[in-house]
Scaffold this motif. Structure first.
Motif, PDB file in Angstrom:
ATOM      1  N   GLU A  60      14.541  35.219 -18.246  1.00  0.00           N
ATOM      2  CA  GLU A  60      15.644  35.782 -17.471  1.00  0.00           C
ATOM      3  C   GLU A  60      15.218  36.546 -16.233  1.00  0.00           C
ATOM      4  O   GLU A  60      16.076  36.965 -15.448  1.00  0.00           O
ATOM      5  CB  GLU A  60      16.483  36.692 -18.374  1.00  0.00           C
ATOM      6  CG  GLU A  60      17.134  35.936 -19.545  1.00  0.00           C
ATOM      7  CD  GLU A  60      18.079  36.812 -20.343  1.00  0.00           C
ATOM      8  OE1 GLU A  60      18.118  38.037 -20.069  1.00  0.00           O
ATOM      9  OE2 GLU A  60      18.773  36.283 -21.222  1.00  0.00           O
ATOM     10  N   ASN A  61      13.924  36.747 -16.024  1.00  0.00           N
ATOM     11  CA  ASN A  61      13.517  37.492 -14.828  1.00  0.00           C
ATOM     12  C   ASN A  61      12.131  37.046 -14.371  1.00  0.00           C
ATOM     13  O   ASN A  61      11.416  36.333 -15.081  1.00  0.00           O
ATOM     14  CB  ASN A  61      13.540  39.005 -15.098  1.00  0.00           C
ATOM     15  CG  ASN A  61      12.673  39.405 -16.275  1.00  0.00           C
ATOM     16  OD1 ASN A  61      11.459  39.205 -16.271  1.00  0.00           O
ATOM     17  ND2 ASN A  61      13.292  39.967 -17.319  1.00  0.00           N
ATOM     18  N   PHE A  62      11.773  37.495 -13.185  1.00  0.00           N
ATOM     19  CA  PHE A  62      10.514  37.085 -12.569  1.00  0.00           C
ATOM     20  C   PHE A  62       9.310  37.561 -13.377  1.00  0.00           C
ATOM     21  O   PHE A  62       8.314  36.831 -13.506  1.00  0.00           O
ATOM     22  CB  PHE A  62      10.423  37.634 -11.149  1.00  0.00           C
ATOM     23  CG  PHE A  62       9.098  37.362 -10.496  1.00  0.00           C
ATOM     24  CD1 PHE A  62       8.801  36.110  -9.976  1.00  0.00           C
ATOM     25  CD2 PHE A  62       8.130  38.355 -10.413  1.00  0.00           C
ATOM     26  CE1 PHE A  62       7.576  35.848  -9.383  1.00  0.00           C
ATOM     27  CE2 PHE A  62       6.898  38.100  -9.818  1.00  0.00           C
ATOM     28  CZ  PHE A  62       6.625  36.847  -9.313  1.00  0.00           C
ATOM     29  N   ALA A  63       9.374  38.771 -13.927  1.00  0.00           N
ATOM     30  CA  ALA A  63       8.234  39.314 -14.666  1.00  0.00           C
ATOM     31  C   ALA A  63       7.901  38.433 -15.872  1.00  0.00           C
ATOM     32  O   ALA A  63       6.732  38.185 -16.166  1.00  0.00           O
ATOM     33  CB  ALA A  63       8.523  40.743 -15.111  1.00  0.00           C
ATOM     34  N   GLN A  64       8.917  37.963 -16.568  1.00  0.00           N
ATOM     35  CA  GLN A  64       8.690  37.073 -17.708  1.00  0.00           C
ATOM     36  C   GLN A  64       8.072  35.760 -17.250  1.00  0.00           C
ATOM     37  O   GLN A  64       7.103  35.277 -17.849  1.00  0.00           O
ATOM     38  CB  GLN A  64      10.012  36.807 -18.423  1.00  0.00           C
ATOM     39  CG  GLN A  64      10.581  38.019 -19.140  1.00  0.00           C
ATOM     40  CD  GLN A  64      11.979  37.779 -19.675  1.00  0.00           C
ATOM     41  OE1 GLN A  64      12.707  36.924 -19.171  1.00  0.00           O
ATOM     42  NE2 GLN A  64      12.372  38.530 -20.685  1.00  0.00           N
ATOM     43  N   LYS A  87      22.112  29.175 -15.109  1.00  0.00           N
ATOM     44  CA  LYS A  87      22.950  29.293 -16.289  1.00  0.00           C
ATOM     45  C   LYS A  87      23.343  27.890 -16.748  1.00  0.00           C
ATOM     46  O   LYS A  87      23.186  26.922 -16.001  1.00  0.00           O
ATOM     47  CB  LYS A  87      24.192  30.122 -15.961  1.00  0.00           C
ATOM     48  CG  LYS A  87      23.883  31.577 -15.641  1.00  0.00           C
ATOM     49  CD  LYS A  87      25.167  32.365 -15.394  1.00  0.00           C
ATOM     50  CE  LYS A  87      24.829  33.837 -15.124  1.00  0.00           C
ATOM     51  NZ  LYS A  87      26.060  34.647 -14.921  1.00  0.00           N
ATOM     52  N   PRO A  88      23.863  27.748 -17.978  1.00  0.00           N
ATOM     53  CA  PRO A  88      24.333  26.432 -18.419  1.00  0.00           C
ATOM     54  C   PRO A  88      25.386  25.887 -17.455  1.00  0.00           C
ATOM     55  O   PRO A  88      26.223  26.643 -16.950  1.00  0.00           O
ATOM     56  CB  PRO A  88      24.940  26.720 -19.800  1.00  0.00           C
ATOM     57  CG  PRO A  88      24.226  27.942 -20.268  1.00  0.00           C
ATOM     58  CD  PRO A  88      23.991  28.762 -19.034  1.00  0.00           C
ATOM     59  N   LEU A  89      25.328  24.595 -17.202  1.00  0.00           N
ATOM     60  CA  LEU A  89      26.213  23.963 -16.224  1.00  0.00           C
ATOM     61  C   LEU A  89      26.994  22.817 -16.855  1.00  0.00           C
ATOM     62  O   LEU A  89      26.491  22.133 -17.744  1.00  0.00           O
ATOM     63  CB  LEU A  89      25.393  23.412 -15.049  1.00  0.00           C
ATOM     64  CG  LEU A  89      24.542  24.406 -14.254  1.00  0.00           C
ATOM     65  CD1 LEU A  89      23.684  23.655 -13.248  1.00  0.00           C
ATOM     66  CD2 LEU A  89      25.411  25.429 -13.562  1.00  0.00           C
ATOM     67  N   SER A  90      28.197  22.604 -16.363  1.00  0.00           N
ATOM     68  CA  SER A  90      28.939  21.410 -16.743  1.00  0.00           C
ATOM     69  C   SER A  90      28.260  20.200 -16.110  1.00  0.00           C
ATOM     70  O   SER A  90      27.432  20.339 -15.198  1.00  0.00           O
ATOM     71  CB  SER A  90      30.378  21.500 -16.247  1.00  0.00           C
ATOM     72  OG  SER A  90      30.409  21.455 -14.820  1.00  0.00           O
ATOM     73  N   ARG A 135      15.354  23.757 -16.534  1.00  0.00           N
ATOM     74  CA  ARG A 135      14.108  23.949 -17.272  1.00  0.00           C
ATOM     75  C   ARG A 135      13.039  23.375 -16.384  1.00  0.00           C
ATOM     76  O   ARG A 135      13.142  22.256 -15.906  1.00  0.00           O
ATOM     77  CB  ARG A 135      14.172  23.217 -18.611  1.00  0.00           C
ATOM     78  CG  ARG A 135      12.796  23.017 -19.246  1.00  0.00           C
ATOM     79  CD  ARG A 135      12.955  22.432 -20.635  1.00  0.00           C
ATOM     80  NE  ARG A 135      11.753  21.746 -21.035  1.00  0.00           N
ATOM     81  CZ  ARG A 135      11.656  21.048 -22.145  1.00  0.00           C
ATOM     82  NH1 ARG A 135      12.685  20.925 -22.946  1.00  0.00           N
ATOM     83  NH2 ARG A 135      10.530  20.441 -22.461  1.00  0.00           N
ATOM     84  N   ARG A 136      11.979  24.113 -16.132  1.00  0.00           N
ATOM     85  CA  ARG A 136      11.030  23.653 -15.151  1.00  0.00           C
ATOM     86  C   ARG A 136       9.691  24.322 -15.353  1.00  0.00           C
ATOM     87  O   ARG A 136       9.561  25.317 -16.059  1.00  0.00           O
ATOM     88  CB  ARG A 136      11.538  23.965 -13.744  1.00  0.00           C
ATOM     89  CG  ARG A 136      11.897  25.438 -13.571  1.00  0.00           C
ATOM     90  CD  ARG A 136      11.880  25.873 -12.137  1.00  0.00           C
ATOM     91  NE  ARG A 136      10.529  25.957 -11.652  1.00  0.00           N
ATOM     92  CZ  ARG A 136      10.201  26.357 -10.423  1.00  0.00           C
ATOM     93  NH1 ARG A 136      11.140  26.682  -9.577  1.00  0.00           N
ATOM     94  NH2 ARG A 136       8.948  26.411 -10.042  1.00  0.00           N
TER      95      ARG A 136
END
Length: 209
Positions: free
Chosen positions: A153-157, A176-179, A197-198
């Protein structure tokens, strides 16, 4: 079970549609429920879905949990072996939350493990979460498996995971999840930059989750 079969068919058909639209190559991932995994029709459902959509098996990824595999590890090994012969990509989801046996894990024909978000939430501040994430990454790589971190959820992670050699990450930090409609727009506008996801490197590995 019926919904599970529908999900596989729909994912494959979307993959075909995106290919026909000229979007970047994507692997679609489908979660299998424990109940679906023990159905005798599962292998046929997957074969039929791939054939109807006219896509190659390696563009489909099936995600199973540790507990699903360990319910009957010998049977799971046989079924996963059949999927592997087909060329389907196989992933253990939410790794670290179940009670898997490493003796069985090393024998399963897997391609990838996904670190559960509960172990990512505290990095890089929590030493225990850092140690667990680092251990899973090293263990999986020693077994020649790709590692994906969930819930980034963030750059540090993301930065910590890059430093530890994690292959791919997924989470709100990227999208976020997308249609389906919004995903197509996202890929058309941002596909060359990032993905749901990348790999947290310069060249992203896009994937529809």
């Amino acid at each position: 079970v019926g919904i599970g079969a529908w999900a596989i068919r729909t994912a494959c058909m979307h993959r075909r549609a995106w290919q026909d639209m000229g979007l970047p190559p994507l692997r679609v991932a489908v979660n299998l429920s424990a109940r679906q995994f023990v159905q005798a029709s599962l292998l046929k459902d997957v074969r039929d879905s791939l054939a109807q959509a006219r896509i190659e098996a390696h563009w489909l990824e099936l995600e199973i949990t540790e507990s699903t595999v360990m319910h009957d590890p010998d049977q799971a090994m046989k079924l996963l072996g059949e999927f592997k012969k087909m060329g389907v990509h196989l992933t253990v989801d939410d790794f670290g939350t179940g009670y898997s046996s490493l003796a069985y894990l090393k024998r399963l024909p897997l391609d990838c493990v996904k670190i559960d978000r509960s172990f990512i939430r505290g990095v890089p501040e929590d030493p225990s979460d850092c140690a667990i994430a680092r251990t899973i990454i090293n263990m999986a790589h020693s077994l020649q498996l790709t590692v994906v971190a969930e819930g980034v959820e963030n750059f540090a992670q993301a930065e910590f995971l890059v430093q530890q050699g994690c292959d791919e990450v997924q989470g709100y930090y990227y999208s976020k999840p997308l249609s389906e409609e919004d995903l197509v727009d996202f890929l058309l506008n941002e596909g060359n930059k990032t993905g749901a996801r990348r790999t947290p490197h310069k060249k992203p590995a896009l994937q529809a989750i």
